[in-house]
Design a protein around this motif. Structure first.
Motif, PDB file in Angstrom:
ATOM      1  N   SER A  23       0.823  -1.210   0.000  1.00  0.00           N
ATOM      2  CA  SER A  23       0.000   0.000   0.000  1.00  0.00           C
ATOM      3  C   SER A  23       0.857   1.259   0.000  1.00  0.00           C
ATOM      4  CB  SER A  23      -0.945   0.002   1.203  1.00  0.00           C
ATOM      5  OG  SER A  23      -0.224   0.015   2.423  1.00  0.00           O
ATOM      6  N   VAL A  24       2.012   1.216   0.675  1.00  0.00           N
ATOM      7  CA  VAL A  24       2.911   2.372   0.672  1.00  0.00           C
ATOM      8  C   VAL A  24       3.455   2.606  -0.739  1.00  0.00           C
ATOM      9  CG1 VAL A  24       5.108   3.276   1.517  1.00  0.00           C
ATOM     10  CG2 VAL A  24       3.522   2.172   3.102  1.00  0.00           C
ATOM     11  N   VAL A  25       3.904   1.548  -1.390  1.00  0.00           N
ATOM     12  CA  VAL A  25       4.425   1.667  -2.749  1.00  0.00           C
ATOM     13  C   VAL A  25       3.337   2.171  -3.690  1.00  0.00           C
ATOM     14  CG1 VAL A  25       5.281   0.352  -4.738  1.00  0.00           C
ATOM     15  CG2 VAL A  25       6.254  -0.033  -2.452  1.00  0.00           C
ATOM     16  N   ALA A  26       2.134   1.631  -3.571  1.00  0.00           N
ATOM     17  CA  ALA A  26       1.028   2.079  -4.424  1.00  0.00           C
ATOM     18  C   ALA A  26       0.729   3.558  -4.195  1.00  0.00           C
ATOM     19  CB  ALA A  26      -0.211   1.231  -4.155  1.00  0.00           C
ATOM     20  N   GLY A  27       0.797   3.997  -2.933  1.00  0.00           N
ATOM     21  CA  GLY A  27       0.540   5.402  -2.638  1.00  0.00           C
ATOM     22  C   GLY A  27       1.583   6.318  -3.242  1.00  0.00           C
ATOM     23  N   ILE A  28       2.840   5.920  -3.160  1.00  0.00           N
ATOM     24  CA  ILE A  28       3.910   6.720  -3.770  1.00  0.00           C
ATOM     25  C   ILE A  28       3.719   6.799  -5.277  1.00  0.00           C
ATOM     26  CG2 ILE A  28       6.402   6.861  -4.193  1.00  0.00           C
ATOM     27  CD1 ILE A  28       6.763   5.394  -1.484  1.00  0.00           C
ATOM     28  N   ILE A  39      13.536  -0.353  -2.427  1.00  0.00           N
ATOM     29  CA  ILE A  39      13.252  -1.051  -1.174  1.00  0.00           C
ATOM     30  C   ILE A  39      14.541  -1.724  -0.707  1.00  0.00           C
ATOM     31  CG2 ILE A  39      11.891  -2.869  -0.075  1.00  0.00           C
ATOM     32  CD1 ILE A  39       9.834  -2.405  -2.413  1.00  0.00           C
ATOM     33  N   VAL A  40      14.970  -1.391   0.499  1.00  0.00           N
ATOM     34  CA  VAL A  40      16.184  -1.975   1.072  1.00  0.00           C
ATOM     35  C   VAL A  40      15.752  -2.898   2.198  1.00  0.00           C
ATOM     36  CG1 VAL A  40      18.424  -1.522   2.119  1.00  0.00           C
ATOM     37  CG2 VAL A  40      17.469   0.124   0.491  1.00  0.00           C
ATOM     38  N   GLU A  54       8.063  -9.183  -5.730  1.00  0.00           N
ATOM     39  CA  GLU A  54       6.849  -9.235  -6.550  1.00  0.00           C
ATOM     40  C   GLU A  54       6.465  -7.832  -7.029  1.00  0.00           C
ATOM     41  OE1 GLU A  54       3.830 -11.113  -4.258  1.00  0.00           O
ATOM     42  OE2 GLU A  54       4.884 -13.039  -4.137  1.00  0.00           O
ATOM     43  N   LEU A  55       6.586  -6.847  -6.147  1.00  0.00           N
ATOM     44  CA  LEU A  55       6.281  -5.469  -6.541  1.00  0.00           C
ATOM     45  C   LEU A  55       7.238  -4.992  -7.627  1.00  0.00           C
ATOM     46  CD1 LEU A  55       5.695  -3.945  -2.980  1.00  0.00           C
ATOM     47  CD2 LEU A  55       3.940  -4.397  -4.707  1.00  0.00           C
ATOM     48  N   ALA A  56       8.511  -5.324  -7.488  1.00  0.00           N
ATOM     49  CA  ALA A  56       9.507  -4.903  -8.472  1.00  0.00           C
ATOM     50  C   ALA A  56       9.284  -5.592  -9.818  1.00  0.00           C
ATOM     51  CB  ALA A  56      10.909  -5.193  -7.949  1.00  0.00           C
ATOM     52  N   VAL A  62      10.197   0.233  -9.509  1.00  0.00           N
ATOM     53  CA  VAL A  62      10.517  -0.314  -8.191  1.00  0.00           C
ATOM     54  C   VAL A  62      11.691  -1.280  -8.307  1.00  0.00           C
ATOM     55  CG1 VAL A  62       9.635  -1.592  -6.196  1.00  0.00           C
ATOM     56  CG2 VAL A  62       8.085  -0.110  -7.516  1.00  0.00           C
ATOM     57  N   ALA A  63      12.628  -1.181  -7.367  1.00  0.00           N
ATOM     58  CA  ALA A  63      13.747  -2.120  -7.283  1.00  0.00           C
ATOM     59  C   ALA A  63      13.929  -2.539  -5.835  1.00  0.00           C
ATOM     60  CB  ALA A  63      15.029  -1.498  -7.824  1.00  0.00           C
ATOM     61  N   VAL A  64      14.584  -3.674  -5.648  1.00  0.00           N
ATOM     62  CA  VAL A  64      14.820  -4.203  -4.308  1.00  0.00           C
ATOM     63  C   VAL A  64      16.293  -4.524  -4.152  1.00  0.00           C
ATOM     64  CG1 VAL A  64      14.154  -5.936  -2.593  1.00  0.00           C
ATOM     65  CG2 VAL A  64      12.540  -5.298  -4.410  1.00  0.00           C
TER      66      VAL A  64
END
Length: 246
Positions: A23-28, A39-40, A54-56, A62-64
């Protein structure tokens, strides 16, 4: 997959934030569509790293970066700052991944940065700022910690411990990141104070801070004591004419 270069890199340190991360990633992405997100993850045992992957995989913005253990908030941000520097970004954003920092406040912080502030702090303790669902004791600790740091360090900033920030890389380069060894509140205080001492133009933008709905706070007594000890040490050295020397 590495991130493509852009203007803004948002750094999200994670440790056991599976419930809130998506939800944070979607909001950004909704409120600042052009931003890239890093994302670290510190080898979260709850599967946050897999959720981040999965988000990346679904979004090229998005990267991890996976780290081998719980290495700490401060080092996660230093890692992200280095990634922003190598990637040629103009601004780097520090932001919690637990939902306490609202993505809808991010455009106002970035607007202040684009208007010339080298550091923008999302501030709770100025008119327009507020906190939702914090008990009174947490308010006392936060306000007391900032008040203590302001007094000892001679700072004019109202929310030295806030972790919701935008920093222009041109100013961040003036700090020796390898010399920063604080975590948690101490890391936030140290970076803001060093930039303030360097004459960095700083803006404080009111935000609404929302107490996390999922998971557990990462704040520990050790982090509080570290911050207290470091603030005393920095203030003592500054008063002896040694500036921000460690």
């Amino acid at each position: 997959m590495p991130l493509a270069a852009g203007e803004v890199l948002v750094v999200l340190p994670t440790y056991n934030e599976r419930a809130s991360l998506a939800s944070v990633v979607a909001g950004i992405r909704a409120h600042e569509p052009g931003a890239r997100i890093l994302i670290v993850d510190d080898d979260s045992p709850d599967g946050t790293g897999a959720a981040a992957d999965e988000l990346a995989a679904a979004d090229a913005h998005v990267a991890v970066h996976h780290r081998s253990g719980k290495l700490g908030l401060g080092s996660a941000y230093v890692h992200g700052f280095g990634t922003a520097e190598r990637g040629g970004y103009r601004f780097v954003v520090s932001m919690d991944s637990d939902g306490s920092h609202r993505p809808e406040d991010l455009p106002a912080l970035l607007a202040a940065a684009r208007s010339g502030a080298g550091l923008v702090i999302g501030t709770r303790w100025i008119p327009g700022g507020r906190i939702v669902n914090w008990p009174l004791i947490r308010r006392w600790i936060s306000r007391g910690g900032t008040g203590f740091a302001r007094a000892v360090l001679g700072s004019q900033l109202h929310d030295l411990t806030s972790g919701f920030r935008v920093i222009e890389l041109a100013w961040l380069r003036r700090i020796d990141l390898d010399a920063l060894d604080s975590q948690g509140y101490g890391f936030q205080v140290e970076t803001a104070w060093r930039l303030e001492q360097l004459g960095c133009p700083i803006a404080e933008v009111p935000i609404t801070f929302v107490e996390r709905a999922d998971g557990r706070s990462k704040m520990t007594l050790g982090i509080v004591l570290e911050a207290f000890g470091n603030v005393v040490r920095w203030g003592w050295r500054a008063r002896r004419g040694r500036g921000t020397a460690r």
